[in-house]
Design a protein around this motif. Structure first.
Motif, short mmCIF file in Angstrom:
data_model
loop_
_atom_site.label_atom_id
_atom_site.label_comp_id
_atom_site.label_asym_id
_atom_site.label_seq_id
_atom_site.Cartn_x
_atom_site.Cartn_y
_atom_site.Cartn_z
N SER A 238 28.07 41.25 35.31
CA SER A 238 28.91 40.47 34.41
C SER A 238 29.73 41.36 33.48
CB SER A 238 28.06 39.58 33.52
OG SER A 238 27.42 38.60 34.27
N VAL A 239 30.86 40.85 33.04
CA VAL A 239 31.64 41.53 32.01
C VAL A 239 30.91 41.43 30.67
CG1 VAL A 239 33.80 41.49 30.71
CG2 VAL A 239 33.81 41.08 33.19
N GLU A 240 30.38 40.23 30.41
CA GLU A 240 29.76 39.97 29.11
C GLU A 240 28.36 40.58 29.04
OE1 GLU A 240 31.05 38.04 26.50
OE2 GLU A 240 32.90 38.16 27.66
N HIS A 243 25.48 38.19 28.97
CA HIS A 243 25.07 37.42 30.16
C HIS A 243 24.15 38.20 31.09
CE1 HIS A 243 28.69 34.42 29.90
NE2 HIS A 243 27.94 34.44 28.83
N ASP A 266 33.89 38.69 35.99
CA ASP A 266 33.30 37.41 35.63
C ASP A 266 33.12 36.55 36.87
OD1 ASP A 266 34.06 37.42 32.46
OD2 ASP A 266 35.61 38.33 33.68
N SER A 267 32.20 35.59 36.74
CA SER A 267 32.13 34.46 37.69
C SER A 267 31.43 34.79 39.00
CB SER A 267 33.53 33.91 37.99
OG SER A 267 34.14 34.63 39.04
N LYS A 270 31.65 37.63 41.99
CA LYS A 270 30.70 38.72 42.30
C LYS A 270 29.98 38.46 43.62
CE LYS A 270 28.74 38.46 38.00
NZ LYS A 270 29.76 37.83 37.14
N ARG A 284 21.86 40.32 37.81
CA ARG A 284 22.01 39.50 36.61
C ARG A 284 20.66 39.54 35.92
NH1 ARG A 284 26.00 36.04 35.61
NH2 ARG A 284 25.67 34.38 34.13
N ASP A 297 26.46 27.55 38.52
CA ASP A 297 26.87 28.96 38.42
C ASP A 297 26.37 29.79 39.60
OD1 ASP A 297 28.37 28.91 36.06
OD2 ASP A 297 26.59 29.12 34.80
N1 LIG Z 1 23.24 33.79 27.77
C1 LIG Z 1 23.67 33.66 28.99
N2 LIG Z 1 23.07 34.34 29.99
C2 LIG Z 1 23.50 34.23 31.24
N3 LIG Z 1 24.55 33.46 31.61
C3 LIG Z 1 25.20 32.77 30.66
C4 LIG Z 1 24.79 32.83 29.32
N4 LIG Z 1 25.64 32.05 28.61
C5 LIG Z 1 26.50 31.49 29.49
N5 LIG Z 1 26.24 31.92 30.72
C6 LIG Z 1 26.89 31.50 31.97
O1 LIG Z 1 27.50 32.58 32.58
C7 LIG Z 1 28.64 32.10 33.29
C8 LIG Z 1 29.61 33.20 33.50
O2 LIG Z 1 28.87 34.21 34.08
P1 LIG Z 1 29.53 35.54 34.51
O3 LIG Z 1 28.62 36.30 35.38
O4 LIG Z 1 30.86 35.23 35.02
O5 LIG Z 1 29.61 36.28 33.12
S1 LIG Z 1 30.85 36.82 32.44
O6 LIG Z 1 31.94 35.89 32.59
O7 LIG Z 1 31.12 38.14 32.94
O8 LIG Z 1 30.45 36.83 31.08
C9 LIG Z 1 29.18 31.05 32.39
O9 LIG Z 1 29.90 30.15 33.18
P2 LIG Z 1 31.26 29.49 32.64
O10 LIG Z 1 30.83 28.80 31.37
O11 LIG Z 1 31.56 28.50 33.72
O12 LIG Z 1 32.27 30.53 32.47
C10 LIG Z 1 27.95 30.44 31.75
O13 LIG Z 1 27.53 29.28 32.41
#
Ligand SMILES: Nc1ncnc2c1ncn2[C@@H]1O[C@H](COP(=O)(O)OS(=O)(=O)O)[C@@H](OP(=O)(O)O)[C@H]1O
Ligand SMILES: [Mg+2]
Length: 356
Positions: A238-240, A243, A266-267, A270, A284, A297
């Motif tokens: 993930s970018v975040e 997450h 993101d998303s 991956k 993840r 997801d």
């Molecule tokens: N705390 C936490 N831990 C794990 N995952 C979380 C968390 N919070 C949110 N989400 C969900 O992550 C979805 C996006 O995941 P990504 O892998 O795309 O992450 S990221 O976009 O790089 O941040 C994102 O999906 P979208 O809301 O559809 O963008 C969330 O459903």
């Protein structure tokens, strides 16, 4: 004889294609390439609009099926101006291929009221019985906003097992063998050579095809990269940092002898990327004890990777369980890797997470 789930696959692919088209139009129109990070309205319009179009297609074809979708309609009923913005896009987004529009997707949504009703149909609680579709209209909302990776996601579960999965990834390269570059997470909205649909049906393999806007192109089989030497492998994550735990993934990489930097995007793009061998391993790693992953997801990506020769489990090595409701309440994190090396990866994940 037609193959099992042929109709579901066709409807799902076209529904994802049309919904993805809507999200691209929203991005270009609202953003003109420069969306401020804080402006959430394109996400809201794109999310609701894409969800309405997908549910409309599902209801036209499979009226008895249940639907689990990310968005709820209550917010829209209280906000007529937002509703009208969304309706404008839902009304006017059409595939170039009129035959698919009418014959497969059931044509246009009648009016804004009908659109709100459709959006509200995504409230199933999920579970282990019957036919249930899971929709994430814009997965990777942050990626969508920055012009990076996002996915329009749709999966069919029957009795808790994923049978059909489709991911529309408007900003990934069409070419399955294009290398993932470090900037894949941002500024990929130049349409030339971009936009791909990944699909899988249980027992029938996984495919990719250009997203386009007309009749669906023929799919090509995709498969994960055969990997014997882990040192040449690459991670997608993930970018975040909120997450997935990026410092633990760096430790895991080091223990596995992986030297390439992780590719962050993101998303569920991956899952699609590793399924076609553009990356190898998707990690993840939970960052909180309480967060439960949402089924929308992961459902489509899980099947696409498994049908491309991979294994998808949580950090304990258990398969993802889509039968327990709207979340993956019995799983922790996700580890997706080619079948031949998956157990090796899990072993190191458990060493690092201290779960031995
Ligand atoms: N705390 C936490 N831990 C794990 N995952 C979380 C968390 N919070 C949110 N989400 C969900 O992550 C979805 C996006 O995941 P990504 O892998 O795309 O992450 S990221 O976009 O790089 O941040 C994102 O999906 P979208 O809301 O559809 O963008 C969330 O459903
Ligand atoms: Mg999501």
């Amino acid at each position: 004889m037609t193959s099992p789930y042929a109709k579901e696959l066709e409807v799902a692919q076209l529904a994802v294609q049309r919904a993805a088209l809507l999200t691209k139009r929203v991005f270009h129109e609202k953003a003109k390439g420069t969306v401020s990070k804080d402006d959430k309205s394109p996400v809201t319009v794109g999310d609701f609009g894409a969800q309405a179009l997908i549910i409309s297609a599902l209801q036209a074809n499979f009226p008895a099926d249940e639907i689990v979708a990310e968005e709820e309609s209550a917010q829209l009923r209280a906000d007529p101006s937002l509703r009208d913005q969304i309706w404008e896009h839902v009304r006017s987004t059409r595939l170039d291929d009129a035959a698919s529009e009418e014959a497969v997707l059931g044509g246009a949504v009648k009016d804004a009221e009908a659109m709100l009703d459709l959006i509200g149909q995504g409230n199933s609680q999920g579970g282990a019985r019957g036919r249930i579709w899971a929709i994430d209209p814009i997965d990777g909302t942050k990626g969508f906003l920055r012009g990076g990776q996002y996915a329009v996601c749709l999966a069919l579960m029957v009795d808790g097992d994923v049978k059909v999965g489709v991911l529309g990834c408007p900003n990934l390269p069409v070419n399955d063998s294009a290398a993932l570059t470090a900037d894949i997470g941002a500024n990929q909205t130049d349409d030339e050579g971009r936009g791909v649909i990944f699909s899988a049906v249980i027992g029938q393999g996984a495919t990719s095809r250009p997203l386009g806007s007309g009749a669906l192109a023929k799919g090509q089989k995709i498969s994960m990269k055969p990997i014997t030497d882990l040192s040449s492998a690459s991670f997608c994550e993930s970018v975040e940092a909120g997450h997935s735990n990026q410092s633990e993934s760096a430790q895991i990489a080091q223990k596995l002898g992986i030297t390439k930097p992780s590719v962050r995007m993101d998303s569920q793009a991956k899952y699609g990327s590793i399924a076609r061998g553009a990356g190898d391993i998707y990690l993840r790693l939970p960052t909180s004890k309480t967060y439960q992953e949402k089924i929308w997801d992961h459902a489509a990506g899980d099947l696409i990777v498994r049908e491309a020769g991979g294994q998808v489990t949580d950090t304990t090595g258990s398969r993802l369980d889509f039968s327990v409701g709207r979340t993956l309440a019995s799983n922790r994190g996700v580890i997706a890797a080619p079948a031949a090396i998956h157990s090796q990866v899990i072993k190191v994940v458990q060493e690092v997470l201290g779960q031995k």
